[in-house]
Design a protein around this motif. Structure first.
Motif, short mmCIF file in Angstrom:
data_model
loop_
_atom_site.label_atom_id
_atom_site.label_comp_id
_atom_site.label_asym_id
_atom_site.label_seq_id
_atom_site.Cartn_x
_atom_site.Cartn_y
_atom_site.Cartn_z
N MET A 148 98.80 103.77 135.66
CA MET A 148 97.75 104.78 135.54
C MET A 148 96.38 104.13 135.81
N TYR A 149 96.20 102.95 135.24
CA TYR A 149 94.95 102.24 135.49
C TYR A 149 94.81 101.92 136.98
N GLU A 150 95.91 101.48 137.59
CA GLU A 150 95.86 101.13 139.02
C GLU A 150 95.43 102.34 139.86
N LEU A 151 95.88 103.55 139.45
CA LEU A 151 95.50 104.75 140.18
C LEU A 151 94.02 105.08 139.96
N LEU A 152 93.59 104.96 138.71
CA LEU A 152 92.26 105.48 138.34
C LEU A 152 91.11 104.50 138.58
N LYS A 153 91.44 103.25 138.84
CA LYS A 153 90.35 102.25 138.93
C LYS A 153 89.53 102.37 140.22
N GLU A 154 90.05 103.06 141.24
CA GLU A 154 89.36 103.21 142.52
C GLU A 154 89.46 104.66 142.96
N PRO A 155 88.57 105.14 143.82
CA PRO A 155 88.72 106.50 144.35
C PRO A 155 89.95 106.63 145.24
N VAL A 156 90.54 107.83 145.27
CA VAL A 156 91.70 108.02 146.16
C VAL A 156 91.24 108.10 147.61
N LEU A 160 86.44 98.04 133.87
CA LEU A 160 86.79 97.39 132.60
C LEU A 160 86.95 98.42 131.48
N ILE A 161 86.04 99.39 131.44
CA ILE A 161 86.15 100.38 130.35
C ILE A 161 87.31 101.34 130.63
N ILE A 162 87.54 101.67 131.90
CA ILE A 162 88.68 102.54 132.23
C ILE A 162 89.97 101.86 131.72
N LYS A 163 90.07 100.57 131.96
CA LYS A 163 91.29 99.84 131.55
C LYS A 163 91.48 99.95 130.04
N GLU A 164 90.37 99.73 129.32
CA GLU A 164 90.45 99.78 127.86
C GLU A 164 90.83 101.19 127.39
N ALA A 165 90.23 102.19 128.02
CA ALA A 165 90.50 103.58 127.61
C ALA A 165 91.95 103.94 127.90
N ARG A 217 91.38 111.50 130.05
CA ARG A 217 92.66 112.09 129.64
C ARG A 217 93.13 113.19 130.60
N LYS A 218 92.19 114.08 130.97
CA LYS A 218 92.58 115.22 131.79
C LYS A 218 93.06 114.77 133.19
N THR A 219 92.34 113.83 133.78
CA THR A 219 92.73 113.32 135.10
C THR A 219 94.08 112.62 135.01
N ALA A 220 94.26 111.85 133.93
CA ALA A 220 95.52 111.12 133.77
C ALA A 220 96.69 112.10 133.60
N GLU A 221 96.49 113.11 132.77
CA GLU A 221 97.58 114.08 132.54
C GLU A 221 97.92 114.84 133.81
N ALA A 222 96.87 115.26 134.55
CA ALA A 222 97.11 116.02 135.79
C ALA A 222 97.83 115.14 136.81
N SER A 223 97.44 113.87 136.88
CA SER A 223 98.10 112.94 137.82
C SER A 223 99.56 112.76 137.42
N HIS A 224 99.81 112.73 136.13
CA HIS A 224 101.17 112.55 135.63
C HIS A 224 102.03 113.79 135.95
N GLN A 268 94.50 101.93 128.10
CA GLN A 268 95.36 101.23 127.14
C GLN A 268 95.33 101.91 125.77
N LYS A 269 94.14 102.27 125.31
CA LYS A 269 94.01 102.91 123.99
C LYS A 269 94.77 104.23 123.97
N LEU A 270 94.82 104.92 125.12
CA LEU A 270 95.51 106.21 125.18
C LEU A 270 97.02 106.03 125.37
N GLY A 271 97.46 104.79 125.56
CA GLY A 271 98.89 104.51 125.63
C GLY A 271 99.51 104.76 127.00
N TYR A 272 98.70 104.84 128.07
CA TYR A 272 99.26 104.99 129.41
C TYR A 272 99.68 103.63 129.96
#
Ligand code: NAD
Length: 430
Positions: free
Chosen positions: A44-52, A29-34, A418-425, A36-40
């Protein structure tokens, strides 16, 4: 058979199984909020919500009485876009898949906050090391490494100690991995004994990091640490060293606890005596008759409350009765989302777990760097480097919370993800 730890042989009254599944849900829930707030985007949420990657293993161990017991273990790797994953291994009867997954996500966030070149990982084995002999624990530790060996390694996923695991267990695991690979691999695991490539300052790192957060938070709240009343839940690696550091800074440690009860004295406890008498599981209250419960301790009058034991300790049931002005979460997940809201409304400053307990993984990173270069730093160098990371991390998150008008927890998630999201992007994953 010699026990690896001095155990006081008492019953285990630890937490409840069901609660830990909620850790994963509330993290999502907090990952989703974060995100969204960061504008992804939602992807991105679908990737980050669970371990790879998450592995469940079954580990047969020959017990001292000649029988074979099969243990269940887990290793979860949240995201390896930034670099190899990193995170502790927990030995505890309440370990379960949901908890290990949530803890691996938090490790990604901590590494992002401290700007370490890692993603998050975590492991655990369902067992009670307090009831196991030295030999049984060694065979279990080695069996776990054999079972997960294909997905771990110094450039893949680097384990470390966590609840009820210690430098001896890290040494066995490192030796087993080195035997499997047929070369010495100190960088496979951190939290090792100094003679095997451990880092100066690793043992006290989490408590040191928490101490720096307490100093910063006290300043923000205009609380003078000299004589300030501190209550610490948990007297293991994190809690006991923290008690010592707080005491040395002139604060009054008025309450401590372990799994079996709590001690409280508004005049201040004799920390040196308690440190001397605690066993290697962080148990000391069983030496006293005037104990109170952990729940009573949390609600006692104090300036600063530090949960440093297990998850889900501050909930809707007791949040209204918490009297501290500052809560600094040394433990992972001690405050539920609902309780965070209640404390926030009461004006309590919460320093969230993924910030407060980042000292451990930061010095683990220093240990890995030293192993890779084969050159070792002094305790002062480690402490100074750690201080810089903690001070910067605290300030960044504090400012983010002010700028976005969000609580410190959401701010920490925003900074951490942020760092994980940017690297994934950049890798083209999302
Ligand atoms: P530890 O095993 O050294 O000590 C745990 C302490 O908690 C002991 O005093 C134990 O008696 C107490 N405890 C256990 N169950 C309890 C219960 N049900 N109620 C009250 N107390 C209980 O563990 P640690 O390494 O000090 O870790 C404590 C917390 O800090 C954990 O949440 C861990 O994930 C977190 N943490 C630790 C590190 C580290 O480097 N040690 C780093 C980051 C986060």
């Amino acid at each position: 058979m010699t026990a690896p730890f001095k155990s006081n042989q008492v019953q285990n009254p630890d937490g409840k199984q069901g609660e830990t599944l909620n850790l994963l849900r509330s993290t999502q829930l907090i990952i989703k909020e974060a995100v969204q707030k960061l504008g992804y985007k939602n992807e991105m949420y679908e990737l980050l919500k669970e371990p790879v990657r998450a592995l469940t293993v079954r580990i047969p161990v020959r017990m001292d009485n000649g029988t074979t017991k099969i243990f269940t273990g887990y290793r979860s790797q949240h995201n390896d876009a930034v670099g190899p994953t990193k995170g502790g291994v927990r030995f505890h009867p309440e370990v379960n898949e949901g908890e290990v997954k949530a803890l691996s996500i938090w490790m990604s966030l901590k590494c992002g906050i401290a700007n370490l070149p890692y993603g998050g990982g975590k492991g655990g084995i369902i067992c009670d090391p307090r009831d196991m002999s030295f030999g049984e624990l060694e065979r279990l530790s080695r069996g776990y490494v054999r079972a997960i060996s294909q997905i771990v390694g110094p450039t893949k996923d680097i384990p470390a100690p966590d609840v009820y695991t210690n430098s001896q267990i890290m040494a066995w695991m490192m030796d087993e991995y080195s035997c499997l690979r047929e070369f010495d691999s100190p960088g496979f695991i951190t939290g090792k004994p100094l003679v095997l490539g451990g880092s100066q300052g690793r043992e006290t790192a989490t408590a040191r990091g928490v101490t720096i957060c307490i100093e910063k938070a006290a300043k923000k709240k205009d609380i003078d640490l000299q004589g300030a009343g501190i209550v610490i839940q948990g007297f293991g690696n994190a809690g006991s060293f923290l008690a010592k550091f707080m005491h040395d800074l002139g604060a009054k440690v008025i309450g401590i606890s372990d799994a079996y009860g709590a001690l409280y004295d508004p005049e201040g406890l004799d920390i040196d005596y308690l440190l001397d008498r605690r066993d290697s599981f962080g148990t000391v209250t069983n030496l006293f008759t005037n104990i109170i419960t952990n729940q009573e301790l949390l609600e006692k009058e104090c300036d600063i409350l530090v949960p440093a034991a297990i998850a889900n300790q501050i909930t809707v049931q007791n949040a209204h009765r918490i009297k501290a002005s500052i809560v600094v979460e040394a433990a992972n997940g001690p405050t539920t989302l609902e309780a965070t809201k209640i404390l926030d409304e009461k004006g309590v400053l919460i320093v969230p777990d993924i910030l407060a307990s980042t000292g451990g993984v930061t010095v683990s990173y220093f240990e890995w760097v030293q192993n890779n270069q084969g050159y070792y730093w002094s305790e002062e160098e480690v402490a100074e480097k750690l201080r810089r990371v903690m001070v910067d991390s605290f300030e960044t998150i504090y400012q983010t919370s002010r700028a976005h008008q969000v609580d410190m927890r959401l701010a920490a998630y925003m900074v951490g993800i942020r760092k994980t999201a940017e690297a994934s992007h950049f890798r083209g994953w999302v």
